[in-house]
Design an enzyme around this catalytic site. Structure first.
Site, short mmCIF file in Angstrom:
data_model
loop_
_atom_site.label_atom_id
_atom_site.label_comp_id
_atom_site.label_asym_id
_atom_site.label_seq_id
_atom_site.Cartn_x
_atom_site.Cartn_y
_atom_site.Cartn_z
N ASP A 32 -12.19 -12.11 32.89
CA ASP A 32 -11.40 -11.23 32.03
C ASP A 32 -12.18 -9.92 31.81
O ASP A 32 -13.10 -9.86 31.00
CB ASP A 32 -11.12 -11.93 30.69
CG ASP A 32 -10.28 -11.05 29.78
OD1 ASP A 32 -9.93 -11.52 28.68
OD2 ASP A 32 -10.00 -9.90 30.15
N LYS A 49 -6.96 -1.79 28.95
CA LYS A 49 -7.65 -0.71 28.24
C LYS A 49 -7.91 0.53 29.10
O LYS A 49 -7.05 1.37 29.29
CB LYS A 49 -8.94 -1.26 27.61
CG LYS A 49 -8.65 -2.35 26.56
CD LYS A 49 -9.90 -2.87 25.92
CE LYS A 49 -9.63 -4.14 25.13
NZ LYS A 49 -9.20 -3.89 23.75
N TYR A 102 -12.46 -13.76 23.53
CA TYR A 102 -11.07 -13.47 23.15
C TYR A 102 -10.36 -12.95 24.39
O TYR A 102 -10.87 -12.06 25.08
CB TYR A 102 -11.04 -12.42 22.03
CG TYR A 102 -9.65 -12.00 21.59
CD1 TYR A 102 -9.13 -10.75 21.93
CD2 TYR A 102 -8.84 -12.85 20.85
CE1 TYR A 102 -7.86 -10.36 21.53
CE2 TYR A 102 -7.57 -12.47 20.44
CZ TYR A 102 -7.09 -11.22 20.78
OH TYR A 102 -5.83 -10.84 20.38
P1 KE4 Z 1 -4.43 -6.75 24.36
O1 KE4 Z 1 -3.32 -7.75 24.43
O2 KE4 Z 1 -4.92 -6.51 22.92
O3 KE4 Z 1 -4.10 -5.45 25.09
O4 KE4 Z 1 -5.69 -7.31 25.16
C1 KE4 Z 1 -6.16 -8.60 24.85
C2 KE4 Z 1 -7.60 -8.75 25.31
C3 KE4 Z 1 -7.86 -9.50 26.43
N1 KE4 Z 1 -9.13 -9.66 26.88
C4 KE4 Z 1 -10.18 -9.09 26.24
C5 KE4 Z 1 -11.56 -9.30 26.77
C6 KE4 Z 1 -9.96 -8.30 25.09
O5 KE4 Z 1 -11.01 -7.74 24.44
C7 KE4 Z 1 -8.65 -8.11 24.61
C8 KE4 Z 1 -8.34 -7.30 23.37
N2 KE4 Z 1 -9.47 -6.73 22.68
C9 KE4 Z 1 -9.31 -6.54 21.25
C10 KE4 Z 1 -10.60 -5.91 20.72
N3 KE4 Z 1 -11.71 -6.78 20.82
C11 KE4 Z 1 -8.10 -5.75 20.92
C12 KE4 Z 1 -8.11 -5.12 19.56
C13 KE4 Z 1 -7.03 -5.65 18.67
O6 KE4 Z 1 -6.73 -6.87 18.77
O7 KE4 Z 1 -6.50 -4.86 17.86
#
Ligand code: KE4
Length: 437
Positions: free
Chosen positions: A243, A271, A148
């Site tokens: 990523d 994060k 993801y």
């Molecule tokens: P955000 O757009 O949610 O800040 O980040 C996207 C993203 C990009 N790359 C990786 C490897 C990620 O894990 C994420 C976002 N992680 C999820 C949890 N697995 C966010 C939690 C959510 O969607 O509420």
């Protein structure tokens, strides 16, 4: 199982939330759709604990999906945010704070010569892919099933995290013409990658991956996977985007790619580098990054990008993480937790396995190894849901999805880990008494 925990006020607040927030949440996984039970309404966090609207104290292994590696409301971070707030939160002009955080990050990750701050991981990965397409003048990207990278259109096929949790394989609203430009390969399957490159010769702009997959649950790269991928992308003239939104500054004071001995063309972060405020970034070699506006034609912008409030939180966080011995402490506790969970599975005879690396871990209700998304999807998600609810009943907040990771922070103590293992053993005993669905 019916919860015995009193959550009257949380229930009332969630009922109001559902009327005005879609599903009562601002991110799907918070709705607990795949684990059942009532979504939490959190009032405050402190160190390793969250407190819900009814005052129930929860030992937190979600940690804002990995952002809170120091734990909640770390004094050094909260003080920095409070201090900056009185000096202004966002100016729409460059501050020295952006230079300071950028310098800390590039000093820790040599592959990043230049960096651009954005406000979410999605923005970081979306921008990195646009940049790769702009630089290579190619349109296809290759990602891995179950990974993801945020919710930008190009990433929403065969994606992990909330899409896996809700069983959304292909997302409506993404034009077919765009979706076709995203190729998927099974994680750890280099022959599939080679095949896609030969089928799309000179057309793949980039390969993007999580160096340790954590959005299908934790799935580890097999030995040599990342190094081989680096060789394949170089040989085919494609960029390698690693990523590190989850793994950046989680495994050590730097990027996970460094532990694999590779250097990405572009790295995305998020994060942890924001310490709980909206900070993310993409960066890489200067000759690639200099294609981004205003130096080059690849456009990307952001009103709150690099805002001083968020920069202060990131700077304060990295300063804490740079302290000697911090990661050793986190990993010791994580290793004890993982060992204890594996022992609890063995003792109770429940079919399951724990995939883990550093302070990332997932307990899969699967009898066989989980090395890719197909394996992960074979896990017993109903049993995971029961495990989640049993643990929550015991005051322990695990990821509300089989396809997410548990995050150990610097605030978790050895006693917390013992308590968690004991609760897991009791939860697994309750589950063992029931037939596997
Ligand atoms: P955000 O757009 O949610 O800040 O980040 C996207 C993203 C990009 N790359 C990786 C490897 C990620 O894990 C994420 C976002 N992680 C999820 C949890 N697995 C966010 C939690 C959510 O969607 O509420």
């Amino acid at each position: 199982m019916k919860s015995k925990v009193q959550r009257r006020r949380s229930r009332e607040i969630f009922a109001r939330a559902e009327k005005i927030l879609v599903g009562g949440v601002n991110s799907p996984v918070r709705a607990f759709r795949s684990v059942g039970g009532e979504p939490l309404i959190i009032e405050r966090g402190s160190r390793q604990f969250l407190y819900d609207a009814d005052g129930n104290k929860l030992l937190d292994y979600v940690c804002s999906w990995g952002a809170m590696l120091l734990g909640h409301a770390h004094p050094a971070v909260s003080e920095a945010i409070a201090e900056q707030a009185w000096d202004g939160t966002s100016f729409g002009a460059t501050t020295e704070l952006e230079v300071e955080l950028a310098t800390m990050i590039t000093a820790a990750i040599p592959g990043i010569e230049k960096i651009r701050f954005v406000s979410s991981g999605t923005e970081a990965t979306m921008s990195a892919v646009r940049l790769a397409r702009g630089v290579t003048k190619r349109d296809f990207i290759l990602k891995f099933e179950g990974c993801y990278h945020g919710h930008a259109d190009s990433f929403l096929s065969q994606a992990g995290s909330g899409l896996a949790t809700l069983g959304i394989a292909e997302c409506p609203g993404v034009p077919q013409a765009l979706a076709e430009l995203t190729l998927n390969a099974p994680y750890n399957d280099l022959s599939a990658v080679e095949r896609l490159f030969s089928e799309h010769k000179d057309k793949i702009a980039a390969v993007i991956l999580e160096p340790i997959a954590a959005n299908m649950g934790v799935v580890l790269p097999e030995a040599g996977f990342l190094a081989e991928l680096r060789e394949i992308t170089t040989r085919n003239g494609a960029l390698l985007i690693v990523d590190e939104v989850i793994t950046g500054f989680r495994m050590h004071y730097g990027a996970a790619q460094q532990l694999a001995g590779i250097e990405a063309d572009l790295t995305t972060l998020g994060k942890i580098i924001g310490g709980g405020l909206p900070v993310a970034a993409y960066g890489g070699r200067a000759d690639i990054m200099n294609h981004v506006a205003p130096l080059g034609p690849v456009y990307q912008a952001g009103t709150l990008a690099g805002n001083p409030l968020a920069m202060r939180a990131g700077i304060a966080t990295l300063k804490q993480l740079a302290r000697p011995g911090l990661y050793i402490g986190i990993h010791e506790k994580a290793e004890t937790l993982v060992r204890g969970l594996r022992e609890a599975l063995a003792e109770t005879g429940v079919a399951g396995r724990v995939n883990a690396r550093g302070s990332l871990a997932t307990l899969f209700f699967a009898a066989d190894p989980v090395n890719n998304y197909t394996d992960a999807k074979g896990a017993d998600t109903k049993r995971y849901a029961r495990f989640f609810r049993e643990m929550l009943e015991r005051g322990i907040f695990m990821a509300p999805s089989q396809f997410e990771a548990a995050f150990v922070s610097a605030a978790h103590t050895a006693e917390d880990v013992t308590r968690t293992v004991d609760a897991a053993r009791d939860s697994l005993k309750a589950i063992a008494a029931e037939p596997s669905v």
